[in-house]
Design an enzyme around this catalytic site. Structure first.
Site, mmCIF file in Angstrom:
data_model
loop_
_atom_site.group_PDB
_atom_site.id
_atom_site.type_symbol
_atom_site.label_atom_id
_atom_site.label_comp_id
_atom_site.label_asym_id
_atom_site.label_seq_id
_atom_site.Cartn_x
_atom_site.Cartn_y
_atom_site.Cartn_z
ATOM 1 N N GLN A 84 -4.748 -1.320 9.588
ATOM 2 C CA GLN A 84 -4.719 -2.662 8.981
ATOM 3 C C GLN A 84 -5.385 -3.676 9.924
ATOM 4 O OE1 GLN A 84 -3.447 -3.488 5.822
ATOM 5 N NE2 GLN A 84 -4.346 -5.470 6.265
ATOM 6 N N LYS B 60 0.846 -1.209 0.000
ATOM 7 C CA LYS B 60 0.000 0.000 0.000
ATOM 8 C C LYS B 60 0.875 1.251 0.000
ATOM 9 C CE LYS B 60 -3.939 -2.245 2.147
ATOM 10 N NZ LYS B 60 -4.536 -2.732 3.390
ATOM 11 N N ASP C 190 -10.949 3.259 4.246
ATOM 12 C CA ASP C 190 -11.373 1.858 4.179
ATOM 13 C C ASP C 190 -12.900 1.767 4.115
ATOM 14 O OD1 ASP C 190 -9.815 -0.351 3.919
ATOM 15 O OD2 ASP C 190 -9.427 -0.638 6.060
#
Ligand code: NAD
Length: 287
Positions: free
Chosen positions: A98, A54, A121
């Site tokens: 994460q 990422k 997200d």
């Protein structure tokens, strides 16, 4: 094989290139690059690889990549304090924590602490609510990428029968909402669904997000359907090596489907590309 192979790598590369153009325009207009900060708690090797890729993709798109790697024993309060600092930092447009987090940390509380405007997200309850209401917000990256692949294959999906298998908040539920918003007729199937094969047999669009290798059988697929395989399962090979396979029995399904995504190289690359797109949207909305 009769199905057209959906090239997620190529579609993702095109999206990343579009984002890079948007980033350059943003820099010209605002004198700074959008910033994405990823927080990793613990040392799960798969998560560390995701975070690394990422960061690399963020920099390649011309954005500022921030990274906080915290020890597995980090207290929830310290993680919440870091999120509060990132929420207040004007250079940070996107915050991604994460998952999964270590068991002693309440991930719902952590997600709820992220500023919804920086929640790239798309997991904050505000963004979930906006998605279900059909209003603009930040949408989870994987289902967002799946919808792009579906629409590119099928064009207008209004009235199409769609079956989503799996009801996680990360993939299945937002996927069902996105398809509903695009006017498909959606069945959301899960571990308690009776006659999954019967549901899949009616579907023009099948999205499998379960995490069980090859669970969707080829002979369930309606001829000509668009099959999107979100599953990523590492399976051992007899020679001691391993490989990634999806939730769909690819060989059998591709003999019947009209379009199908491979694993790897289908949905996976779209997820990171959509994360970059979300970060640019968040930066634009904040600016
Ligand atoms: P999850 O474990 O949170 O959810 C799995 C879902 O599958 C559950 O809702 C469950 O009800 C359903 N399920 C379980 N057994 C079933 C059965 N026998 N029949 C029907 N439904 C069943 O998983 P997730 O986070 O949604 O991820 C699903 C898969 O997608 C995993 O393999 C994951 O690695 C993969 N994934 C890939 C990407 C990507 O970028 N390609 C992103 C996220 C997840």
């Amino acid at each position: 094989m009769s199905a057209v192979l959906i090239d997620g790598k190529a579609r993702a590369a095109a999206l990343r290139a579009e984002v890079a153009v948007g980033v350059a325009a943003f820099v010209t207009a605002h004198g700074r690059a959008p910033g994405l900060t990823v927080v990793l708690v613990g040392d799960d090797p798969a998560s560390a690889v995701y975070v690394g890729s990422k960061g690399k993709a963020t920099r390649e798109a011309g954005m500022i990549s921030g990274e906080h790697r915290l020890p597995a024993a980090t207290q929830e309060a310290d993680l919440l304090a870091l999120i509060a600092r990132l929420n207040a930092d004007p250079a940070v447009d996107g915050i991604l924590v994460q998952m999964p987090l270590p068991g002693h940390i309440d991930s719902d509380r952590v997600i709820a602490a992220i500023d919804p405007a920086k929640d790239v997200d798309g997991l904050h309850p505000i963004n979930t609510g906006l998605l279900v209401s059909g209003r603009p917000g930040l949408v989870p990256c994987t289902p967002s990428g799946c919808l792009m692949l579906i629409q590119e294959a099928l064009g207008n999906i209004s009235g199409a029968e769609a079956v989503v298998i799996g009801r996680s908040i990360l993939v299945g539920k937002p996927m069902a909402a996105l398809l509903t918003n695009a006017s498909a007729t959606v069945t959301l199937a899960h571990s308690r669904t009776r006659d999954l094969a019967g549901h899949v047999a009616r579907a023009d669009i099948v999205v499998a997000a379960v995490g069980i290798p090859n669970m969707v059988q080829g002979d369930w697929i309606k001829p000509g359907a668009c099959v999107i395989d979100v599953g990523i399962n590492r399976v051992a090979l007899p020679d001691g090596k391993s490989r990634l396979i999806g939730d769909v029995d690819f060989a059998a399904a591709s003999a019947r489907a009209g379009w199908i995504t491979p694993v790897p190289g289908g949905v996976g690359p779209m997820t990171i590309a959509c994360l970059l797109a979300n970060t640019l949207s968040a930066a634009r909305a904040r600016a």
